[in-house]
Write an enzyme that holds these catalytic residues in place. Structure first.
Site, PDB file in Angstrom:
ATOM      1  N   CYS A 111       0.653   3.678   2.862  1.00 36.83           N
ATOM      2  CA  CYS A 111       1.222   3.101   4.097  1.00 36.83           C
ATOM      3  C   CYS A 111       2.728   3.330   4.135  1.00 36.83           C
ATOM      4  O   CYS A 111       3.300   3.579   5.207  1.00 36.83           O
ATOM      5  CB  CYS A 111       0.944   1.598   4.179  1.00 36.83           C
ATOM      6  SG  CYS A 111      -0.811   1.199   4.159  1.00 36.83           S
ATOM      7  N   CYS A 170       0.847  -1.201   0.000  1.00 35.22           N
ATOM      8  CA  CYS A 170       0.000   0.000   0.000  1.00 35.22           C
ATOM      9  C   CYS A 170       0.886   1.256   0.000  1.00 35.22           C
ATOM     10  O   CYS A 170       1.630   1.501   0.948  1.00 35.22           O
ATOM     11  CB  CYS A 170      -0.920  -0.084   1.211  1.00 35.22           C
ATOM     12  SG  CYS A 170      -1.428   1.450   1.939  1.00 35.22           S
TER      13      CYS A 170
END
Lengths: 103, 284
Positions: A34, A31
């Site tokens: 992230c 991600c």
């Protein structure tokens, strides 16, 4: 202070039963947001050196744990106080905002 | 590979491109949506135009000025930005470009549809990134709110994970080719309902659809859409930049209305110049 890798086995003892404030970053390796969040969490761990606990949950490996805290979007940052959810942030959140919430 | 790709051809984007080009960079400008300037009938407060100027002319002149300097300007819809090993990959409806730096100058499009429940359920079933959050919806029923190629990109990712994917156009027409065999519901949405998380969409006509998750990808992707998917820091729906127009991602700059503040051409051109100069410094 180092960042704790949290999972099903240690979440209860490290977070739920902790008397300390704990900040937990729910993330996944693929991600992109992230990956931007991660250094912010590391910086908080460094700056608050031992006064609070800082942990990360890899949601890919611990999906049930994430869902049990209603995490459906990553990154999600949860601040636990005395084992209970005190505040939750969804998406990349800046350090100042998190530091404010930790107080 | 381009040195710098600018997304958006309004005053901020074009000024960034001009400054970067004049400093010796190889620059591509990609745009598709209408700039706010183009939609303005008459601009009467911009320096040097004593009788004012209409927005369309100013916009057209800007693009021409950049082209005269041999900036490449292409009308292509940008679907996404990726950064891998310090290279940016920009996917459009036609192809994929790569560059060393990117400047986002897309204006301030609304990220969210004006539907009750969207903000309330953010992170509780409302998502802005299928690649990030898709795996939470394995074998579940999801919807994408949108009506074009950008929404379809999210669909393409979700259809391999979810049990079903429905496009909700919220009363809008489908603009581009979408995945064949997809459920499309064009009814205007009244609200999103659920207990602690998204469970149902209620339409204006009183009908409803049970759903586990909703991904937002309205119209064309804007700076904020890229931000949500890439992890660019945002505050109050504006991209956060430093005094050099640098975002929290190295090599990625933002300028103009997308950064908030005074929504004026003079501010957009200042920030464009700053972003162009900063991006050139970065690539050298």
């Amino acid at each position: 202070m180092s960042v704790i890798n949290l999972n099903r086995e240690n979440f209860e003892s490290e977070v739920v039963k902790s008397n300390q404030t704990v900040i937990v970053d729910f993330y996944a390796t693929w991600c992109a947001p992230c990956r931007m969040m991660s250094p912010i969490i590391d910086a908080i761990a460094e700056e608050l050196n031992g006064t609070i606990k800082v942990g990360k949950v890899d949601c890919d490996e611990n999906q049930e744990l994430a869902i049990s805290y209603s995490v459906m979007s990553i990154p999600t940052i949860i601040i636990f106080k005395e084992g209970k959810v005190a505040k939750q942030f969804v998406g990349v959140t800046d350090k100042t905002e998190l530091m404010e919430a930790i107080k | 590979m381009y040195d710098i790709i600018v997304i958006g051809a309004g005053p901020a984007g074009i000024t960034a491109a001009i400054y970067a080009k004049r400093a010796g960079a190889n620059v591509l400008v990609l745009y598709n949506g209408e700039s706010n300037v183009e939609k303005t009938d008459k601009i009467e407060n911009y320096y040097g135009f004593k009788d004012g100027i209409d927005g369309q002319t100013l916009f057209k002149n800007g693009v021409e000025q950049a082209k005269n300097l041999e900036v490449v300007v292409r009308k292509e819809e940008v679907l996404g930005i990726e950064k891998i090993d310090n290279v940016f990959y920009i996917e459009t409806t036609l192809k994929k470009y790569d560059s060393k730096a990117v400047i986002i100058a897309t204006g301030n499009k609304n990220l969210k549809p004006d539907v009750k429940g969207i903000s309330e359920f953010e992170g509780k079933g409302i998502s802005y990134c299928a690649i990030c959050d898709g795996f939470f919806y394995r074998e579940k029923n999801v919807a994408v709110i949108g009506n074009g190629a950008f929404a379809n990109k999210e669909v393409e990712h979700l259809k391999n994970i979810a049990n079903s994917v429905t496009i909700l156009t919220n009363g809008n027409q489908i603009k581009d080719k979408i995945t064949e065999g997809l459920n499309v519901n064009s009814k205007p949405i009244k609200q999103i309902q659920g207990e602690n998380k998204v469970q149902r969409v209620e339409f204006e006509d009183g009908s409803g659809l049970d759903i586990d998750g909703i991904f937002i990808a309205i119209g064309e992707a804007s700076g904020l859409d890229f931000a949500k998917r890439l992890g660019i820091a945002v505050k109050n729906d504006f991209i956060i930049v430093d005094e050099n127009m640098q975002t929290n991602i190295s090599g990625l700059y933002a300028c103009g209305n997308v950064t908030g503040g005074l929504l004026q051409i003079c501010k957009a051109t200042y920030e464009g110049a700053k972003a162009g100069i900063s991006a050139v410094k970065f690539i050298k």
